[in-house]
Design a protein around this motif. Structure first.
Motif, mmCIF file in Angstrom:
data_model
loop_
_atom_site.group_PDB
_atom_site.id
_atom_site.type_symbol
_atom_site.label_atom_id
_atom_site.label_comp_id
_atom_site.label_asym_id
_atom_site.label_seq_id
_atom_site.Cartn_x
_atom_site.Cartn_y
_atom_site.Cartn_z
ATOM 1 N N ILE A 162 0.860 -1.184 -0.331
ATOM 2 C CA ILE A 162 0.321 0.322 -0.094
ATOM 3 C C ILE A 162 1.008 0.913 -0.024
ATOM 4 O O ILE A 162 1.669 1.402 0.790
ATOM 5 C CB ILE A 162 -1.140 0.124 1.496
ATOM 6 C CG1 ILE A 162 -2.256 -1.233 0.744
ATOM 7 C CG2 ILE A 162 -1.802 1.506 1.018
ATOM 8 C CD1 ILE A 162 -2.981 -1.197 2.276
ATOM 9 N N PHE A 163 0.946 2.476 -1.159
ATOM 10 C CA PHE A 163 1.563 3.156 -1.057
ATOM 11 C C PHE A 163 1.303 4.467 -0.573
ATOM 12 O O PHE A 163 -0.563 4.626 -0.936
ATOM 13 C CB PHE A 163 1.728 3.519 -2.820
ATOM 14 C CG PHE A 163 2.851 2.769 -3.445
ATOM 15 C CD1 PHE A 163 3.877 3.021 -3.151
ATOM 16 C CD2 PHE A 163 1.853 1.349 -3.751
ATOM 17 C CE1 PHE A 163 5.287 1.962 -3.951
ATOM 18 C CE2 PHE A 163 3.157 1.025 -4.839
ATOM 19 C CZ PHE A 163 4.377 0.583 -4.409
ATOM 20 N N LEU A 164 1.669 5.123 0.288
ATOM 21 C CA LEU A 164 0.998 6.820 0.974
ATOM 22 C C LEU A 164 1.973 7.943 0.643
ATOM 23 O O LEU A 164 2.551 8.276 0.285
ATOM 24 C CB LEU A 164 0.909 6.398 2.386
ATOM 25 C CG LEU A 164 -0.100 5.658 2.528
ATOM 26 C CD1 LEU A 164 0.106 5.421 4.636
ATOM 27 C CD2 LEU A 164 -1.797 5.558 2.523
ATOM 28 N N THR A 165 1.694 8.594 -0.492
ATOM 29 C CA THR A 165 1.971 9.689 -1.370
ATOM 30 C C THR A 165 2.016 11.126 -0.174
ATOM 31 O O THR A 165 0.923 11.617 -0.242
ATOM 32 C CB THR A 165 2.213 9.875 -2.754
ATOM 33 O OG1 THR A 165 2.416 8.801 -3.262
ATOM 34 C CG2 THR A 165 2.678 11.272 -2.981
ATOM 35 N N TYR A 166 2.431 11.626 0.746
ATOM 36 C CA TYR A 166 2.601 13.230 0.777
ATOM 37 C C TYR A 166 2.493 14.050 0.933
ATOM 38 O O TYR A 166 4.112 13.579 0.266
ATOM 39 C CB TYR A 166 3.260 12.375 2.980
ATOM 40 C CG TYR A 166 1.966 11.636 3.857
ATOM 41 C CD1 TYR A 166 1.413 12.033 4.145
ATOM 42 C CD2 TYR A 166 2.630 10.062 3.346
ATOM 43 C CE1 TYR A 166 0.731 11.134 5.582
ATOM 44 C CE2 TYR A 166 1.722 9.642 4.745
ATOM 45 C CZ TYR A 166 0.602 9.597 5.686
ATOM 46 O OH TYR A 166 0.291 9.397 6.411
#
Length: 326
Positions: A162-166
């Motif tokens: 799961i990718f979380l781009t902040y």
């Protein structure tokens, strides 16, 4: 970017359990992830995608980070990959493990207050003695940040990511060519505030940005005016704005109320006790913007009558202000 990413990595390592990591070795950079994860692994992989300057007037910096004239501001997209692998090779497993891991990472960067976590930024030129060099804010906004993407390995369903781009906002102190001359009125207000709030608070002016640590109050001189009072006396008025930054829920608001109440009860501010110089305290005001993350503001005007207003004007020519003088 090295100092910013190293500061982020250091924060994660120091709070590994909060991020759902069983070992500090489970934090990876993009260059250290070519090998496949071992069975049952839970890795957190991070890397920076893009960095751009962020100096626009409507920047969100004004609502969450300690910045001022002596700061260079940037926006970096940082991607965190929450990578998990089934403990049984060759077998598929549900997304529950990956989602639980994702929730831990999201919670660690969300913080107790709305808007996202703010952490210190350091200069790592000397790894054994890092120096405070700004702040880093992980923006949490459902419509903007983080952006989530799920990925399952088609060749090996035991791997799930799961990718979380902040959107990561950060600032660093701008290089200072020469020390600025300080306004004694600003110094007096700084000393008064330190006495009012007590230990645990950092109180400074804009020239000391790199030394600030939350909770903090940053005072700036924002204006000067003079007018003739009598035949031989002139009234000099200076306006100051204090930006108050907390690190606990409502800490900034409570400090603003304390400063406001204290200034309202003061008749005059001591500028120089030995020379018996004082300034009258006029019209203190407080503002807590509804969209502020952890910031409040207090403004106050100090006035003094003097036969030599040219001394103050000459000093103002040497001092940077955020407003104007008349």
């Amino acid at each position: 970017m090295y100092n910013t990413m190293t500061s982020i990595g250091k924060h994660i390592v120091e709070n590994a359990a909060e991020f759902g990591l069983t070992s500090t070795e489970d934090l990876k950079t993009i260059g250290a992830t070519h090998q496949p994860p071992p069975d049952g692994a839970r890795w957190l992989v991070m890397h920076a995608l893009r960095t751009v300057p962020n100096h626009t007037a409507d920047s969100s910096f004004g609502h969450g980070l300690i910045t001022g004239p002596g700061a260079e501001r940037f926006l970096t997209q940082v991607k965190f990959e929450v990578r998990t692998r089934s403990p049984e090779p060759g077998s598929d497993f549900l997304w529950d493990t990956a989602r639980q891991f994702r929730d831990k990472v999201y919670g660690a960067l969300k913080n107790a207050q709305p808007g996202g976590k703010v952490i210190p930024r350091y200069d790592w030129s000397d790894p054994g003695n890092p120096l405070a060099a700004g702040e880093i804010w992980f923006e949490v906004n459902p419509s903007v940040s983080p952006v989530e993407e799920n990925l399952e390995d088609p060749q090996d369903p035991a791997n799930k990511s799961i990718f979380l781009t902040y959107q990561v906002h950060w600032w660093r102190p701008a290089p200072t060519l020469e020390p600025a001359e300080q306004d004694p009125w600003l110094e007096a207000l700084t000393l008064w505030t330190r006495s009012r709030l007590g230990e645990g608070w950092t109180i400074n002016c804009s020239d000391g940005l790199e030394t600030l640590a939350r909770p903090a109050v940053l005072w700036n001189l924002t204006g000067l005016s003079t007018k003739q009072s009598t035949g031989s006396l002139f009234e000099v008025s200076k306006k100051f704005t204090g930006r108050i930054f907390g690190c606990l829920p409502h800490q900034h608001a409570m400090a603003a109320v304390s400063i406001m109440e204290g200034l309202s009860g003061e008749v005059k501010m001591v500028l120089n006790a030995a020379e018996k110089k004082y300034a009258a305290v006029v019209n203190p005001q407080m503002e807590i913007p509804s969209n502020a993350l952890r910031e409040a503001r207090v403004t106050v005007e100090l006035t003094r009558k003097t036969p030599r207003p040219e001394e103050e004007v000459a000093l103002m020519m040497k001092i940077k202000t955020e407003g104007s003088w008349q």
